[in-house]
Scaffold this motif. Structure first.
Motif, PDB file in Angstrom:
ATOM      1  N   TYR A 198      61.995  49.648 -38.022  1.00 28.21           N
ATOM      2  CA  TYR A 198      60.752  49.297 -38.510  1.00 28.21           C
ATOM      3  C   TYR A 198      60.669  47.819 -38.754  1.00 28.21           C
ATOM      4  O   TYR A 198      59.610  47.405 -38.459  1.00 28.21           O
ATOM      5  CB  TYR A 198      60.711  50.083 -39.766  1.00 28.21           C
ATOM      6  N   ALA A 199      61.818  47.371 -39.307  1.00 28.65           N
ATOM      7  CA  ALA A 199      61.883  46.057 -39.615  1.00 28.65           C
ATOM      8  C   ALA A 199      61.437  45.222 -38.495  1.00 28.65           C
ATOM      9  O   ALA A 199      60.649  44.199 -38.369  1.00 28.65           O
ATOM     10  CB  ALA A 199      62.888  45.421 -40.398  1.00 28.65           C
ATOM     11  N   LEU A 258      60.121  45.948 -35.640  1.00 30.16           N
ATOM     12  CA  LEU A 258      58.668  46.147 -35.338  1.00 30.16           C
ATOM     13  C   LEU A 258      57.603  45.554 -36.340  1.00 30.16           C
ATOM     14  O   LEU A 258      56.664  44.949 -35.506  1.00 30.16           O
ATOM     15  CB  LEU A 258      58.356  47.660 -35.023  1.00 30.16           C
ATOM     16  N   ARG A 259      57.693  45.582 -37.359  1.00 25.72           N
ATOM     17  CA  ARG A 259      56.843  45.198 -38.133  1.00 25.72           C
ATOM     18  C   ARG A 259      56.679  43.690 -38.077  1.00 25.72           C
ATOM     19  O   ARG A 259      55.556  43.035 -38.117  1.00 25.72           O
ATOM     20  CB  ARG A 259      57.171  45.164 -39.643  1.00 25.72           C
ATOM     21  N   ARG A 260      57.764  42.692 -37.645  1.00 24.43           N
ATOM     22  CA  ARG A 260      57.786  41.530 -37.358  1.00 24.43           C
ATOM     23  C   ARG A 260      57.273  41.311 -36.013  1.00 24.43           C
ATOM     24  O   ARG A 260      56.335  40.244 -35.908  1.00 24.43           O
ATOM     25  CB  ARG A 260      59.285  40.952 -37.317  1.00 24.43           C
ATOM     26  N   ALA A 261      57.688  41.930 -34.889  1.00 21.72           N
ATOM     27  CA  ALA A 261      57.271  41.508 -33.847  1.00 21.72           C
ATOM     28  C   ALA A 261      55.937  42.244 -33.433  1.00 21.72           C
ATOM     29  O   ALA A 261      55.069  41.463 -32.562  1.00 21.72           O
ATOM     30  CB  ALA A 261      58.347  42.318 -32.810  1.00 21.72           C
ATOM     31  N   SER A 262      55.777  43.491 -33.767  1.00 23.23           N
ATOM     32  CA  SER A 262      54.429  43.981 -33.262  1.00 23.23           C
ATOM     33  C   SER A 262      54.047  45.115 -34.193  1.00 23.23           C
ATOM     34  O   SER A 262      54.069  46.203 -33.712  1.00 23.23           O
ATOM     35  CB  SER A 262      54.210  44.471 -31.890  1.00 23.23           C
ATOM     36  N   PRO A 263      53.311  44.731 -35.262  1.00 21.99           N
ATOM     37  CA  PRO A 263      52.927  45.789 -36.517  1.00 21.99           C
ATOM     38  C   PRO A 263      52.007  46.995 -36.045  1.00 21.99           C
ATOM     39  O   PRO A 263      52.094  48.013 -36.500  1.00 21.99           O
ATOM     40  CB  PRO A 263      52.489  44.933 -37.483  1.00 21.99           C
ATOM     41  N   VAL A 264      51.284  46.560 -34.930  1.00 17.51           N
ATOM     42  CA  VAL A 264      50.504  47.364 -34.238  1.00 17.51           C
ATOM     43  C   VAL A 264      50.938  47.650 -32.805  1.00 17.51           C
ATOM     44  O   VAL A 264      50.853  46.746 -32.121  1.00 17.51           O
ATOM     45  CB  VAL A 264      48.948  47.329 -34.260  1.00 17.51           C
ATOM     46  N   LEU A 265      51.253  48.872 -32.426  1.00 18.15           N
ATOM     47  CA  LEU A 265      51.818  48.921 -31.290  1.00 18.15           C
ATOM     48  C   LEU A 265      51.412  50.081 -30.299  1.00 18.15           C
ATOM     49  O   LEU A 265      51.452  51.263 -31.167  1.00 18.15           O
ATOM     50  CB  LEU A 265      53.428  49.130 -31.492  1.00 18.15           C
ATOM     51  N   TRP A 272      49.231  55.156 -30.653  1.00 11.90           N
ATOM     52  CA  TRP A 272      49.372  53.905 -31.554  1.00 11.90           C
ATOM     53  C   TRP A 272      50.035  53.983 -32.668  1.00 11.90           C
ATOM     54  O   TRP A 272      50.111  55.242 -33.268  1.00 11.90           O
ATOM     55  CB  TRP A 272      47.887  53.182 -31.878  1.00 11.90           C
ATOM     56  N   MET A 273      50.927  53.001 -32.988  1.00 16.10           N
ATOM     57  CA  MET A 273      51.743  53.411 -34.463  1.00 16.10           C
ATOM     58  C   MET A 273      51.651  51.897 -35.178  1.00 16.10           C
ATOM     59  O   MET A 273      51.317  50.755 -34.623  1.00 16.10           O
ATOM     60  CB  MET A 273      53.049  53.369 -33.759  1.00 16.10           C
ATOM     61  N   VAL A 274      51.552  52.130 -36.299  1.00 12.25           N
ATOM     62  CA  VAL A 274      51.108  51.354 -37.465  1.00 12.25           C
ATOM     63  C   VAL A 274      52.211  50.778 -38.113  1.00 12.25           C
ATOM     64  O   VAL A 274      52.525  51.808 -39.112  1.00 12.25           O
ATOM     65  CB  VAL A 274      49.736  51.170 -38.240  1.00 12.25           C
ATOM     66  N   PHE A 275      52.680  49.881 -38.309  1.00 14.84           N
ATOM     67  CA  PHE A 275      54.112  49.543 -39.122  1.00 14.84           C
ATOM     68  C   PHE A 275      54.188  48.832 -40.386  1.00 14.84           C
ATOM     69  O   PHE A 275      54.856  48.916 -41.118  1.00 14.84           O
ATOM     70  CB  PHE A 275      55.128  49.088 -38.261  1.00 14.84           C
ATOM     71  N   ASP A 276      52.967  48.088 -40.518  1.00 16.84           N
ATOM     72  CA  ASP A 276      52.762  47.216 -41.746  1.00 16.84           C
ATOM     73  C   ASP A 276      51.840  47.790 -42.763  1.00 16.84           C
ATOM     74  O   ASP A 276      51.159  48.630 -42.593  1.00 16.84           O
ATOM     75  CB  ASP A 276      52.201  45.851 -41.378  1.00 16.84           C
ATOM     76  N   TYR A 277      52.052  47.391 -44.145  1.00 15.92           N
ATOM     77  CA  TYR A 277      51.693  48.009 -45.224  1.00 15.92           C
ATOM     78  C   TYR A 277      50.045  47.672 -45.050  1.00 15.92           C
ATOM     79  O   TYR A 277      49.262  48.766 -45.411  1.00 15.92           O
ATOM     80  CB  TYR A 277      51.929  47.277 -46.616  1.00 15.92           C
ATOM     81  N   ALA A 329      55.638  51.208 -44.002  1.00 16.43           N
ATOM     82  CA  ALA A 329      54.818  50.365 -44.881  1.00 16.43           C
ATOM     83  C   ALA A 329      55.506  50.256 -46.321  1.00 16.43           C
ATOM     84  O   ALA A 329      55.422  49.240 -46.922  1.00 16.43           O
ATOM     85  CB  ALA A 329      53.591  51.072 -45.304  1.00 16.43           C
ATOM     86  N   ASN A 330      56.405  51.274 -46.732  1.00 17.78           N
ATOM     87  CA  ASN A 330      56.949  51.151 -47.920  1.00 17.78           C
ATOM     88  C   ASN A 330      58.231  50.290 -48.192  1.00 17.78           C
ATOM     89  O   ASN A 330      58.747  50.099 -49.018  1.00 17.78           O
ATOM     90  CB  ASN A 330      57.437  52.640 -48.377  1.00 17.78           C
TER      91      ASN A 330
END
Ligand code: HEM
Length: 392
Positions: free
Chosen positions: A17-18, A20-27, A35-40, A305-306
């Motif tokens: 997660y960390a 992906l959140r940095r590189a592409s939070p929406v993938l 589609w996957m969303v990783f950021d808060y 997100a958490n």
């Protein structure tokens, strides 16, 4: 999204997660188009903006279970309202003595033993017995409910496609028929003589001037059995895992038991029992600079997100006194978990009783624990522990 199906990742998805959140939070997963969303921030948008992000996954071509968690307003609002009174904080507070009695009874069966399976012997039956009693089903049937729930949970494998998906659907069809027969008997008894339970209430309920069909009541029964235990079971198990990983935090909690409610919140954030919730775009949507077409399946990764550092300072630290702790482990917005007060109560009682009876707790297996067979939940299938019982 294949990585989400590996055991190692399901045990510890957080480094992924960390990254992906940095590189592409929406993938976008090229294989499935999901589609996957990783950021808060993005996850909150997917949860809160229900005009753009609906819950009816059948609009993206997935099966329709008839569970109101997958409905959009106005039907969602009406179905939720039928049972919401049974789950208010005040109603739930009244259940505490019974929850404690069940927890003590289960722990009594492990008394005198220095090792047991804290998931199979405790965290599984406790919430199942509680939700069974609320519904009006015999609590003693809990192991049958667990078997059914396991099959329903494995429906998540259908996202993977292939032979496993076909097997999961076939197993579900058989279980659905078995559940329908079981429920029909409970409903027959209640048609003649209503009781003070959820099934009687659903039999009497009307939506838009009509009674619910047996199929609609079955959908409630399935949703509540599954949502009512899988998650809380994992919350209790994840708490034990987190304590074992962070003995200094457990010592802090033992020294100050008033920290128990905030420790439960921290487990919800740190090892979220539900890692992802499903949404479907109801129109073309732009999120995080990406154009997501209408009718796309979107996974709002609440577990990720958490741990978002933009929202939680030192997100990878497990801190039983963390405050504030605005996690989204129970979702947010119109689908916010109906069972949140109940699961908080169950976890508080279960962990309080477990800690009161033990001086030490340690994971017993040298092997890594086996994760549940679905990527959107997080927890151990079984969790053997060694305990030093507290002398009376
Ligand atoms: C909804 C998590 C326990 C019943 C949800 C949602 C989440 C969640 C994230 C939102 C789903 C979405 O937005 O699509 C959890 C966690 C639990 C827990 C982490 C325990 C630790 C329970 C319990 C019950 C329950 C004990 C029932 C007795 C429900 C129901 C919904 C729901 C009925 C659907 C609400 C709606 O669509 O309006 N839960 N849950 N949950 N939960 Fe829970």
């Amino acid at each position: 999204m294949r990585f989400l199906f590996s055991d190692d990742v399901r045990r510890d998805p957080y480094p992924w997660y960390a990254e992906l959140r940095r590189a592409s939070p929406v993938l976008r997963d090229p294989r499935t188009g999901t589609w996957m969303v990783f950021d808060y921030h993005g996850v909150r948008r997917a949860l809160d903006d229900h005009d753009a992000f609906g819950s009816d996954v059948s609009a993206a071509g997935y099966g329709n279970l008839g569970w109101f968690i997958f409905f959009d307003p106005p039907r969602h609002t009406k179905m939720r309202a039928l049972i919401s009174r049974a789950f208010t904080p005040r109603t739930v507070a009244g259940l505490e003595p019974r929850v404690r009695e069940i927890a003590r009874g289960l722990l009594d069966t492990t008394a005198g033993r220095d090792a047991f399976d804290v998931v199979g012997d405790f965290a599984v039956p406790l919430p199942l017995m509680v939700i069974a009693e609320l519904l009006g089903a015999p609590a003693d049937d809990w192991s049958r409910f667990r078997r059914w729930s396991d099959v329903i949970l494995e429906l998540a494998l259908t996202l993977q496609g292939g032979a496993e998906a076909q097997h999961a659907v076939a197993a579900f069809t058989a279980v659905r028929a078995e559940m329908a027969r079981y429920l029909a008997e409970l409903l027959d008894v209640r048609r003649d003589a209503p009781r003070d339970d959820l099934l009687s209430r659903l039999l009497a309920a009307e939506v838009d001037g009509s009674r619910l069909s047996d199929g609609e009541i079955l959908a409630f029964f399935q949703l509540l059995l599954l949502a009512g235990h899988e998650t809380t079971t994992n919350l209790i198990g994840n708490a034990v895992i987190s304590f074992a990983e962070h003995p200094e935090q457990l010592a802090r909690l033992r020294a100050d038991p008033t920290l128990l409610p905030s420790a439960v919140e921290e487990v919800l954030r740190y090892r979220s029992p539900v890692q992802a919730v499903f949404r479907v775009t109801r129109r073309d949507v732009t999120l995080g600079g990406h154009a997501i077409p209408a009718r796309s399946l979107v996974l709002a990764m609440i577990g990720s997100a958490n741990r978002d550092p933009s929202r939680f300072p030192a997100p990878d630290a497990f801190d039983v006194a963390r405050a504030p702790n605005a996690h989204v482990a129970f979702g947010h917005g119109i689908h916010f978990c109906l069972g949140a007060p109940l699961s908080r109560l169950e976890a508080r009682v279960a962990l309080g009783e477990l800690l009161a009876r033990t001086e030490t707790i340690a994971l017993a297996d040298d092997q890594p624990w086996e994760p549940r067979a679905a990527f959107h939940v997080h927890g151990a299938t079984r969790l053997p522990i060694h305990v030093t019982p507290r002398s009376a």
